[in-house]
Motif scaffolding. Structure first.
Motif, PDB file in Angstrom:
ATOM      1  N   GLU A  19       0.807  -1.227   0.000  1.00 24.99           N
ATOM      2  CA  GLU A  19       0.000   0.000   0.000  1.00 24.99           C
ATOM      3  C   GLU A  19       0.839   1.275   0.000  1.00 24.99           C
ATOM      4  OE1 GLU A  19      -3.083  -0.587  -0.585  1.00 24.99           O
ATOM      5  OE2 GLU A  19      -2.745  -2.733  -0.230  1.00 24.99           O
ATOM      6  N   ARG A  20       2.157   1.140   0.084  1.00 23.63           N
ATOM      7  CA  ARG A  20       3.012   2.335   0.142  1.00 23.63           C
ATOM      8  C   ARG A  20       3.149   2.967  -1.248  1.00 23.63           C
ATOM      9  NH1 ARG A  20       5.931   1.967   4.994  1.00 23.63           N
ATOM     10  NH2 ARG A  20       6.546   4.112   4.580  1.00 23.63           N
ATOM     11  N   PRO A  21       3.262   4.298  -1.298  1.00 27.02           N
ATOM     12  CA  PRO A  21       3.317   4.973  -2.616  1.00 27.02           C
ATOM     13  C   PRO A  21       4.529   4.565  -3.458  1.00 27.02           C
ATOM     14  CG  PRO A  21       3.760   6.512  -0.793  1.00 27.02           C
ATOM     15  CD  PRO A  21       3.254   5.253  -0.174  1.00 27.02           C
ATOM     16  N   PHE A  22       5.619   4.152  -2.802  1.00 18.19           N
ATOM     17  CA  PHE A  22       6.830   3.814  -3.549  1.00 18.19           C
ATOM     18  C   PHE A  22       6.850   2.358  -4.028  1.00 18.19           C
ATOM     19  CE2 PHE A  22       7.728   3.394   1.026  1.00 18.19           C
ATOM     20  CZ  PHE A  22       8.135   2.062   1.106  1.00 18.19           C
ATOM     21  N   PHE A  23       5.780   1.591  -3.731  1.00 17.48           N
ATOM     22  CA  PHE A  23       5.778   0.153  -4.048  1.00 17.48           C
ATOM     23  C   PHE A  23       6.047  -0.159  -5.533  1.00 17.48           C
ATOM     24  CE2 PHE A  23       3.659  -3.956  -4.900  1.00 17.48           C
ATOM     25  CZ  PHE A  23       4.347  -4.771  -4.019  1.00 17.48           C
ATOM     26  N   PRO A  24       5.359   0.505  -6.483  1.00 13.55           N
ATOM     27  CA  PRO A  24       5.630   0.196  -7.902  1.00 13.55           C
ATOM     28  C   PRO A  24       7.089   0.431  -8.295  1.00 13.55           C
ATOM     29  CG  PRO A  24       3.599   1.464  -7.673  1.00 13.55           C
ATOM     30  CD  PRO A  24       4.256   1.483  -6.332  1.00 13.55           C
ATOM     31  N   LYS A  25       7.665   1.544  -7.816  1.00 15.00           N
ATOM     32  CA  LYS A  25       9.073   1.823  -8.133  1.00 15.00           C
ATOM     33  C   LYS A  25      10.001   0.808  -7.479  1.00 15.00           C
ATOM     34  CE  LYS A  25      10.946   5.949  -8.358  1.00 15.00           C
ATOM     35  NZ  LYS A  25      11.300   7.334  -7.929  1.00 15.00           N
ATOM     36  N   LEU A  26       9.646   0.360  -6.274  1.00  9.40           N
ATOM     37  CA  LEU A  26      10.448  -0.642  -5.574  1.00  9.40           C
ATOM     38  C   LEU A  26      10.472  -1.956  -6.368  1.00  9.40           C
ATOM     39  CD1 LEU A  26      11.980  -1.654  -3.022  1.00  9.40           C
ATOM     40  CD2 LEU A  26       9.737  -2.067  -1.961  1.00  9.40           C
ATOM     41  N   ILE A  27       9.320  -2.356  -6.880  1.00  8.63           N
ATOM     42  CA  ILE A  27       9.235  -3.597  -7.663  1.00  8.63           C
ATOM     43  C   ILE A  27      10.020  -3.456  -8.971  1.00  8.63           C
ATOM     44  CG2 ILE A  27       7.639  -5.194  -8.853  1.00  8.63           C
ATOM     45  CD1 ILE A  27       7.657  -5.195  -5.654  1.00  8.63           C
ATOM     46  N   GLU A  28       9.903  -2.284  -9.594  1.00 13.11           N
ATOM     47  CA  GLU A  28      10.639  -2.009 -10.840  1.00 13.11           C
ATOM     48  C   GLU A  28      12.150  -2.112 -10.593  1.00 13.11           C
ATOM     49  OE1 GLU A  28      10.803   1.558 -14.211  1.00 13.11           O
ATOM     50  OE2 GLU A  28       9.678   1.858 -12.354  1.00 13.11           O
TER      51      GLU A  28
END
Ligand code: DAT
Ligand code: MG
Length: 151
Positions: free
Chosen positions: A56-65
């Motif tokens: 749910e954290r805002p940085f999650f998509p960038k972290l996965i990338e």
């Protein structure tokens, strides 16, 4: 239950920057036991499962990338107290706040490129090792130096 274990991973930036040997060395020299090691291109679903608590954290998509952007080096380390000790060797999540002498304190400048992962509890150590390694990829062995590390 078994011995305490932690999952340590050199993230893609650490691999790209040629820091794999340096990072492995810090745990090896400390005296923990290496039981699993591989270079691995992480698929998206595994990255999402590994970091599911941050979904749910805002940085999650960038972290996965970031984590799936290139090969990582996966490690399983064993030893009494290894989880907390490894976290100390790694240093604070934000490398600018990490103490000199820690991996992040010495080798990184930004949270989004903090070069290494370490499990945050013995339970997560077991969970993450089971997630990242298959059966047969973990070696149980006694190093020759064992009697010189613990009395
Ligand atoms: P750690 O890796 O120190 O255990 P964490 O589990 O809280 O830290 O977060 C996992 C990773 O997610 C972290 O290594 C980098 C990224 N991350 C955490 N907080 C972040 C933030 N505020 N902004 C960007 N990335 C963040
Ligand atoms: Mg964490």
């Amino acid at each position: 239950e078994g011995p305490e274990e932690t999952y340590i991973m050199v993230k893609p930036d650490g691999v790209q920057r040629g820091l794999v040997g340096e990072i492995i060395s810090r745990f090896e020299k400390k005296g923990f036991l290496l039981k699993g090691l591989k270079l691995f291109q992480c698929p998206k679903d595994l990255a999402e499962e590994h970091y599911k608590d941050l979904k749910e954290r805002p940085f999650f998509p960038k972290l996965i990338e970031y984590i799936t952007s290139g090969p990582v080096v996966c490690m399983a380390w064993e030893g009494a107290g290894v989880v907390a000790s490894a976290r100390k060797l790694i240093g604070a999540t934000n490398p600018l706040q990490a103490e000199p002498g820690t991996i992040r304190g010495d080798l990184a400048v930004q949270t989004g490129r903090n070069v290494v992962h370490g499990s945050d509890s013995p339970e997560n150590g077991k969970r993450e090792i089971a997630l990242w390694f298959k059966e047969g990829e973990i070696c149980e062995w006694v190093p020759a130096q064992a009697p010189w590390l613990r009395e």
